[in-house]
Design a protein around this motif. Sequence first.
Motif, PDB file in Angstrom:
ATOM      1  N   SER A  23       0.811  -1.216   0.000  1.00 32.19           N
ATOM      2  CA  SER A  23       0.000   0.000   0.000  1.00 32.19           C
ATOM      3  C   SER A  23       0.850   1.275   0.000  1.00 32.19           C
ATOM      4  O   SER A  23       0.429   2.289  -0.540  1.00 32.19           O
ATOM      5  N   GLY A  38      -6.452  12.804  -0.531  1.00 26.47           N
ATOM      6  CA  GLY A  38      -6.835  11.977   0.611  1.00 26.47           C
ATOM      7  C   GLY A  38      -5.655  11.296   1.274  1.00 26.47           C
ATOM      8  O   GLY A  38      -4.752  10.806   0.615  1.00 26.47           O
ATOM      9  N   ALA A  40      -6.384   8.981   3.601  1.00 28.51           N
ATOM     10  CA  ALA A  40      -6.980   7.743   4.096  1.00 28.51           C
ATOM     11  C   ALA A  40      -7.138   6.748   2.951  1.00 28.51           C
ATOM     12  O   ALA A  40      -8.179   6.126   2.783  1.00 28.51           O
ATOM     13  N   LEU A  41      -6.092   6.607   2.139  1.00 30.00           N
ATOM     14  CA  LEU A  41      -6.168   5.703   1.005  1.00 30.00           C
ATOM     15  C   LEU A  41      -6.043   4.257   1.458  1.00 30.00           C
ATOM     16  O   LEU A  41      -5.239   3.926   2.326  1.00 30.00           O
ATOM     17  N   ASN A  42      -6.849   3.417   0.852  1.00 33.63           N
ATOM     18  CA  ASN A  42      -6.802   1.982   1.082  1.00 33.63           C
ATOM     19  C   ASN A  42      -6.858   1.293  -0.266  1.00 33.63           C
ATOM     20  O   ASN A  42      -7.379   1.852  -1.237  1.00 33.63           O
ATOM     21  N   LEU A  55      -9.434   3.020  -2.752  1.00 37.02           N
ATOM     22  CA  LEU A  55     -10.474   3.589  -1.899  1.00 37.02           C
ATOM     23  C   LEU A  55      -9.933   4.775  -1.121  1.00 37.02           C
ATOM     24  O   LEU A  55      -8.794   4.758  -0.658  1.00 37.02           O
ATOM     25  N   ASP A  56     -10.752   5.805  -0.977  1.00 31.91           N
ATOM     26  CA  ASP A  56     -10.462   6.906  -0.067  1.00 31.91           C
ATOM     27  C   ASP A  56     -11.469   6.756   1.062  1.00 31.91           C
ATOM     28  O   ASP A  56     -12.665   6.943   0.855  1.00 31.91           O
ATOM     29  N   LYS A  57     -10.968   6.396   2.223  1.00 27.81           N
ATOM     30  CA  LYS A  57     -11.790   5.923   3.337  1.00 27.81           C
ATOM     31  C   LYS A  57     -12.481   4.667   2.834  1.00 27.81           C
ATOM     32  O   LYS A  57     -11.806   3.698   2.560  1.00 27.81           O
ATOM     33  N   SER A  58     -13.766   4.664   2.633  1.00 24.23           N
ATOM     34  CA  SER A  58     -14.417   3.461   2.079  1.00 24.23           C
ATOM     35  C   SER A  58     -15.067   3.742   0.729  1.00 24.23           C
ATOM     36  O   SER A  58     -15.779   2.911   0.189  1.00 24.23           O
ATOM     37  N   THR A  59     -14.794   4.914   0.165  1.00 26.24           N
ATOM     38  CA  THR A  59     -15.377   5.307  -1.117  1.00 26.24           C
ATOM     39  C   THR A  59     -14.452   4.937  -2.273  1.00 26.24           C
ATOM     40  O   THR A  59     -13.289   5.356  -2.277  1.00 26.24           O
TER      41      THR A  59
END
Length: 67
Positions: A23, A38, A40-42, A55-59
Motif C-alpha cells: 500500500s 486523501g 486515508a487511502l486503502n 479507496l479513499d476511506k471506504s469510497t
Amino acid sequence: MNICFHLLQNKTSWKAVIHQLNSDNFARHVLHHGGVNGLALNFSYCEQTATGKILDKSTPIGHFSVR
C-alpha cells in the motif's frame, strides 16, 4: 510488475513498474500522479483476477490491474 492505475474522478490513467505490491508504493503513485489529496487511502486486491480497488476511506475512487 506493470501496474495500470485508473482514477474515476479526474479520469486519469497511467502505468507504472512496481517491484513490491504494498500500500505504501501504491499510495505514493496515486498521490503523485493522480492529484488525490486523501490521506486515508486503502487498496483491495484480488489475486484471482489480478485487479484491485483504490479507496479513499471506504469510497471507491479508482481501480488498478497487475500485468
